[in-house]
Design an enzyme around this catalytic site. Structure first.
Site, PDB file in Angstrom:
ATOM      1  N   CYS A  38     -21.064  28.196  52.980  1.00  0.00           N
ATOM      2  CA  CYS A  38     -21.390  27.799  54.344  1.00  0.00           C
ATOM      3  C   CYS A  38     -21.129  26.311  54.589  1.00  0.00           C
ATOM      4  O   CYS A  38     -20.758  25.930  55.702  1.00  0.00           O
ATOM      5  CB  CYS A  38     -22.811  28.180  54.716  1.00  0.00           C
ATOM      6  SG  CYS A  38     -24.075  27.592  53.592  1.00  0.00           S
ATOM      7  N   HIS A  71     -28.953  27.319  54.315  1.00  0.00           N
ATOM      8  CA  HIS A  71     -27.705  27.626  55.011  1.00  0.00           C
ATOM      9  C   HIS A  71     -27.309  26.441  55.883  1.00  0.00           C
ATOM     10  O   HIS A  71     -28.147  25.867  56.582  1.00  0.00           O
ATOM     11  CB  HIS A  71     -27.919  28.885  55.861  1.00  0.00           C
ATOM     12  CG  HIS A  71     -26.716  29.340  56.619  1.00  0.00           C
ATOM     13  ND1 HIS A  71     -25.578  29.802  56.017  1.00  0.00           N
ATOM     14  CD2 HIS A  71     -26.495  29.418  57.967  1.00  0.00           C
ATOM     15  CE1 HIS A  71     -24.701  30.152  56.942  1.00  0.00           C
ATOM     16  NE2 HIS A  71     -25.235  29.917  58.135  1.00  0.00           N
ATOM     17  N   ASP A  77     -22.042  28.439  63.615  1.00  0.00           N
ATOM     18  CA  ASP A  77     -22.653  29.079  62.443  1.00  0.00           C
ATOM     19  C   ASP A  77     -21.696  30.131  61.877  1.00  0.00           C
ATOM     20  O   ASP A  77     -21.244  31.024  62.600  1.00  0.00           O
ATOM     21  CB  ASP A  77     -23.977  29.726  62.858  1.00  0.00           C
ATOM     22  CG  ASP A  77     -24.760  30.327  61.709  1.00  0.00           C
ATOM     23  OD1 ASP A  77     -24.228  30.447  60.585  1.00  0.00           O
ATOM     24  OD2 ASP A  77     -25.928  30.688  61.947  1.00  0.00           O
TER      25      ASP A  77
END
Length: 186
Positions: free
Chosen positions: A18, A133, A148
């Protein structure tokens, strides 16, 4: 406002990369960073850590679990984020979580504020796996987007107030907000 012609670059989540996806989405460029470049930064940071302490403890798991990332899945830490951004002439300013997001000037020009990176706690696999994250937010053609990597596509915010509400929710749930500034901030 974003036009229909403007393309917003967005990378989808793969393993625990991520941070890689957030950086590439933040820079709006597929190869702004690669797994190899972030691994190299991680290794350099680990060497710097070892030289500062004078000792490095090695275990058989050290092959997989590096000090600043997981060799197999990614999962890079804040030190890698800061070093990667500094390599591109950017700096990171931590938002003081005691303040609401209203203290962040979301209307400053892009040549000052490049975007925002947030780090949130997530639970995966029916709540069995808990980790962190990374998520990038960026203003593109006058519109703020949530980039995201867990989302199917970039999500535009209606306005700056909606961004602030999202950031306040993030802060209220233990998230960290990091402002990515163009150039060094004094």
């Amino acid at each position: 406002m974003a036009t229909e012609k403007s393309q917003v670059y967005h990378e989808r989540q793969r393993l625990q990369f991520c941070l890689l996806h957030s950086l590439n989405s933040l820079f709006q460029q597929k190869d702004a960073f690669s797994r190899a470049s972030l691994n190299a930064i991680s290794e350099r940071l680990a060497l710097d850590d070892g030289s500062n302490s004078g000792t490095t403890t090695w275990t058989p798991l050290s092959v997989l679990f590096k000090p600043h990332h997981n060799s197999l899945t990614g999962n890079y830490d804040i030190n890698v984020l800061i070093a990667a951004l500094e390599e591109k002439g950017k700096s990171v300013v931590w938002h003081d979580r005691r303040n609401t997001a209203s203290s962040i000037d979301l209307d400053v020009p892009e040549d000052i504020l490049m975007g925002i990176v947030i780090n949130v706690s997530v639970r995966r696999f029916a709540g069995i796996w808990k980790s962190r994250h990374w998520i990038a937010l960026r203003k593109i053609d006058g519109v703020w987007y949530n980039l995201d990597s867990d989302l199917a596509a970039p999500q535009p915010f209606r306005d700056a107030q909606e961004v602030r509400e999202f950031l306040d929710f993030t802060i209220g749930h233990g998230g960290e907000v990091l402002l990515v500034m163009n150039g060094k901030q004094s």
